[in-house]
Design a protein around this motif. Structure first.
Motif, mmCIF file in Angstrom:
data_model
loop_
_atom_site.group_PDB
_atom_site.id
_atom_site.type_symbol
_atom_site.label_atom_id
_atom_site.label_comp_id
_atom_site.label_asym_id
_atom_site.label_seq_id
_atom_site.Cartn_x
_atom_site.Cartn_y
_atom_site.Cartn_z
ATOM 1 N N GLU A 178 0.812 -1.227 0.000
ATOM 2 C CA GLU A 178 0.000 0.000 0.000
ATOM 3 C C GLU A 178 0.841 1.271 0.000
ATOM 4 O O GLU A 178 0.460 2.279 -0.578
ATOM 5 N N GLN A 179 1.978 1.260 0.703
ATOM 6 C CA GLN A 179 2.804 2.468 0.864
ATOM 7 C C GLN A 179 2.052 3.572 1.584
ATOM 8 O O GLN A 179 2.286 4.759 1.352
ATOM 9 N N GLY A 180 1.153 3.184 2.460
ATOM 10 C CA GLY A 180 0.387 4.128 3.262
ATOM 11 C C GLY A 180 -0.129 3.366 4.476
ATOM 12 O O GLY A 180 0.244 2.204 4.695
ATOM 13 N N THR A 181 -0.973 4.034 5.270
ATOM 14 C CA THR A 181 -1.426 3.394 6.521
ATOM 15 C C THR A 181 -2.931 3.197 6.573
ATOM 16 O O THR A 181 -3.482 2.905 7.634
ATOM 17 N N GLN A 182 -3.608 3.365 5.429
ATOM 18 C CA GLN A 182 -5.074 3.296 5.508
ATOM 19 C C GLN A 182 -5.560 1.901 5.881
ATOM 20 O O GLN A 182 -6.486 1.759 6.688
ATOM 21 N N GLY A 343 -2.762 6.320 -4.384
ATOM 22 C CA GLY A 343 -2.225 7.672 -4.423
ATOM 23 C C GLY A 343 -0.849 7.701 -5.070
ATOM 24 O O GLY A 343 -0.416 8.719 -5.598
ATOM 25 N N ALA A 344 -0.159 6.577 -5.018
ATOM 26 C CA ALA A 344 1.163 6.484 -5.640
ATOM 27 C C ALA A 344 1.012 6.046 -7.093
ATOM 28 O O ALA A 344 -0.026 5.527 -7.499
ATOM 29 N N SER A 369 7.762 3.143 3.279
ATOM 30 C CA SER A 369 8.050 2.808 1.889
ATOM 31 C C SER A 369 9.268 3.597 1.441
ATOM 32 O O SER A 369 9.580 4.635 2.015
ATOM 33 N N HIS A 370 9.948 3.118 0.412
ATOM 34 C CA HIS A 370 11.173 3.760 -0.086
ATOM 35 C C HIS A 370 12.209 3.872 1.032
ATOM 36 O O HIS A 370 12.967 4.839 1.082
ATOM 37 N N ASP B 211 5.472 11.898 5.453
ATOM 38 C CA ASP B 211 4.769 10.827 4.749
ATOM 39 C C ASP B 211 4.827 11.087 3.257
ATOM 40 O O ASP B 211 5.084 12.202 2.834
ATOM 41 N N HIS B 212 4.503 10.024 2.482
ATOM 42 C CA HIS B 212 4.417 10.204 1.037
ATOM 43 C C HIS B 212 3.138 10.958 0.693
ATOM 44 O O HIS B 212 2.104 10.732 1.293
ATOM 45 N N THR B 213 3.247 11.874 -0.276
ATOM 46 C CA THR B 213 2.076 12.671 -0.620
ATOM 47 C C THR B 213 0.988 11.820 -1.245
ATOM 48 O O THR B 213 -0.186 12.158 -1.162
ATOM 49 N N GLY B 214 1.360 10.710 -1.892
ATOM 50 C CA GLY B 214 0.367 9.893 -2.578
ATOM 51 C C GLY B 214 -0.456 9.035 -1.641
ATOM 52 O O GLY B 214 -1.669 8.911 -1.807
ATOM 53 N N GLY B 215 0.174 8.462 -0.645
ATOM 54 C CA GLY B 215 -0.486 7.426 0.148
ATOM 55 C C GLY B 215 -1.233 7.914 1.372
ATOM 56 O O GLY B 215 -1.823 7.111 2.092
ATOM 57 N N THR B 216 -1.201 9.222 1.625
ATOM 58 C CA THR B 216 -1.733 9.711 2.891
ATOM 59 C C THR B 216 -2.863 10.694 2.629
ATOM 60 O O THR B 216 -2.663 11.721 1.975
ATOM 61 N N GLU B 220 -5.580 12.047 7.324
ATOM 62 C CA GLU B 220 -4.523 11.341 8.064
ATOM 63 C C GLU B 220 -3.283 12.199 8.303
ATOM 64 O O GLU B 220 -2.495 11.929 9.200
#
Lengths: 398, 398
Positions: A178-182, A343-344, A369-370, B211-216, B220
């Protein structure tokens, strides 16, 4: 379908030993470690009964020998510098597992999704959007070195580049972290991706007058930093009125000149971007941004200039693939999945120019991520693999 | 009073040849060029009939031999790096010209006003606000080198430090370039300074989550940059309600971390300062700032912390000295002068702890200061000298 999730996890672990860095990996595109991983993958494809090729841009393509309809499945195998072991690798090894399971799947590792040498070189090459002139012009983002000699050193010079075979694929699938926390925050284990957001990125340059803070009255000042703050505050106030529920916008960079405590900033440079799944919503946000810059130029004595520096189009996922993945998720982890945009950016958004695409997300621990500490629980990897396979089966049958 | 403005201009030109850099000079405190200028000045003082001393902190003091009441007059002789020929020098040579004219004036070049080694070392030493421990602790602002060996190398080790003689001086005068554009813009030639503003300087640190701009999602996010923008916009909206007419406030520095286009800023560090002539007004501005930070901490998910990093008290100029200078200005350039605060800091604000002080400004071409291209028209220098002398004469007689 004979899915072997143990073998899937073993393959992931094996790939992790190539270019190991702490608990992550370091495999920049066309580095020795990256090429080792591509050759390793080609051997695994052959082992799985696919016809494997590494093409002239580094795409590793495993072609299914049997009859269609076929799916295309994959992701990327190179990594960001000192980055995680799953970003990209998960989708490639997941695709390999689909082929091993007997599904009619072509497997591909699209070269350089991570952008060490350009934008989506591998997937653009596959869909026919990459010219030889593009390759001549491509440079390494970090070192500035030209691409051609790097391709030669990687043993790829002179190889033909593959193109998607018209009509061969019913769709393309990509599994990714996911590269996020949702998902993690929601206590969920699977994300069915509704689409990949588009991005519009801008440089905003504001020109003022550098002066000493002591000798210049508020009325005399042309404070570029203050004009920037006012413009960004106006964006913060107005964007919620035009955006959609999942739109995001970010000022990632602010550079003041000279950025010294006792000097009035003479220049401000901002990098601002926004993302959404809908072109219509992004058009509204762009119109709002232009209006706010015009308003700033009426209000301020520091002219602001807007430069578009990046743009990628949103790529909605295919409704039938989404339906198959939703069905698989609900069957295998009822109530523990959600629909969500990506989003990525991913290769799937390039493939979407030619094929129906679908994506599946598994959780990222802490959203990291990254970075080499990126990770996902093994039970989430395994579940993701099972949902991907069941979704692929359902879509192929639909 | 026998004022010789030609000699005054010649002295200024002669001093300009020591440490010449382009059309400016480079004489950082205690450098060979700076020490050469101090010895040159001491010889000029003797020549003018004063008893000259260079004291243990580098103050060059020329004591009038006759009876009082005495004035103290001067400024600083060292410069910022590669800076202008008049910043400081004008007030020193102007004071020398007063002594040459026969006025009962002690002349002083206060050491290190430019702060290469500390804050107002020379004038603080004179008024008794500088301890030996302060000297032990002092370091070069650029190189970090300790002060003591530099004093020894400059030949100043072991020399006593001078202190103002109680009751000797009726007041202190300083002529200086404006370092701003108010006189130039107004077509004026003289500024009679009403006081030197106080400064309060703050570091504001805002902690968010990178955080990454895409995944958040927006919900959040903990965007430290955005919280900074909102706080600064609130200051911009509220400060005009509590400030005075000549108050100024500035955000000179904004540092985002990591300051990358596609990353949500995890931390923002700002340097914010304000200036005013009135402690009461500055107290109101400070209370407003604290209230806005508290409000930010109620509103935002990124805690903001306020650290005081600098404070200097305002120093009102003496009413009788101001009256004398106003009278002189109106006599010599009627209608072409104004009253104004000094937004920049000067030795006079330190001297004001012990003596009534007054300052006179001449225009700066284009407001340029702390740069080798700094300059003032020769006729403005000459007029400034005449107003200073006439003002001194009037104040001594009053």
């Amino acid at each position: 379908m004979q899915l072997d999730t143990d073998r899937f996890l073993q393959d992931l672990d094996a790939l992790r030993t190539i270019g190991t860095y702490r608990t992550g990996v370091h495999r920049p595109t066309f580095s020795p470690q990256d090429m080792e991983s591509r050759h390793w993958l080609a051997r695994r494809m052959e082992e799985a009964g696919l016809d494997a090729t590494i093409d002239g841009i580094g795409n590793v393509f495993g072609r299914h020998r049997g009859r269609g309809p076929h799916l295309l499945a994959g992701s990327h195998i190179e990594t960001q510098n000192h980055a995680g072991w799953l970003d990209g690798a998960l989708g490639v090894i997941g695709a390999l597992a689909l082929a091993r399971a007997g599904l009619p799947v072509d497997v591909c590792a699209y070269a350089d999704e991570e952008g060490h040498w350009g934008d989506f070189l591998g997937s653009r090459s596959l869909v026919g959007d990459l010219t030889e002139a593009d390759l001549d012009a491509a440079r390494n983002r970090t070192t500035g070195a030209p691409l051609r000699p790097a391709l030669a050193e990687a043993g790829l010079a002179g190889r033909p580049r593959l193109a998607l075979e018209e009509g061969r694929h019913k769709g393309a699938l990509e599994m990714h972290i996911e590269q996020g926390t949702q998902l993690e925050t929601g206590g969920l284990r699977i994300g069915v991706v509704t689409g990949i957001v588009g991005i519009r990125q801008w440089r905003i340059v504001i020109e003022g007058q550098q002066d000493h803070t002591g000798g210049t009255t508020m009325r005399e000042r042309r404070d570029a930093g203050l004009a920037a703050v006012r413009l960004l505050a106006a964006i913060d106030a107005e964007f919620p009125k035009v955006c959609a529920e999942r739109s995001v916008w970010t000022t990632g960079r602010i550079l003041l000149e000279p950025n010294l405590p006792m000097i009035i900033p003479g220049r401000a440079e901002l990098v601002f971007s926004f993302r959404d799944l809908s072109v219509e919503v992004m058009d509204r946000m762009e119109a709002c941004l232009h209006a706010l810059v015009r308003e700033s130029n009426r209000r301020e004595r520091c002219p602001a200039r807007l430069e578009a520096i990046g743009r990628s189009e949103p790529a909605p996922c295919d409704p039938a693939i989404q339906a198959a993945l939703r069905g698989a998720a609900e069957a295998l982890c009822p109530g523990a999945w959600q629909e969500m945009p990506s989003g990525a950016i991913h290769d799937s958004q390039v493939l979407a120019r030619k094929l129906p695409v679908g994506m599946l997300f598994v959780p990222s621990i802490g959203g990291i991520s990254h970075h080499w500490s990126e990770d996902t629980k093994r039970e989430d990897l395994e579940l993701g693999m099972r949902v991907l396979a069941e979704g692929a089966r359902r879509f192929l049958q639909a």
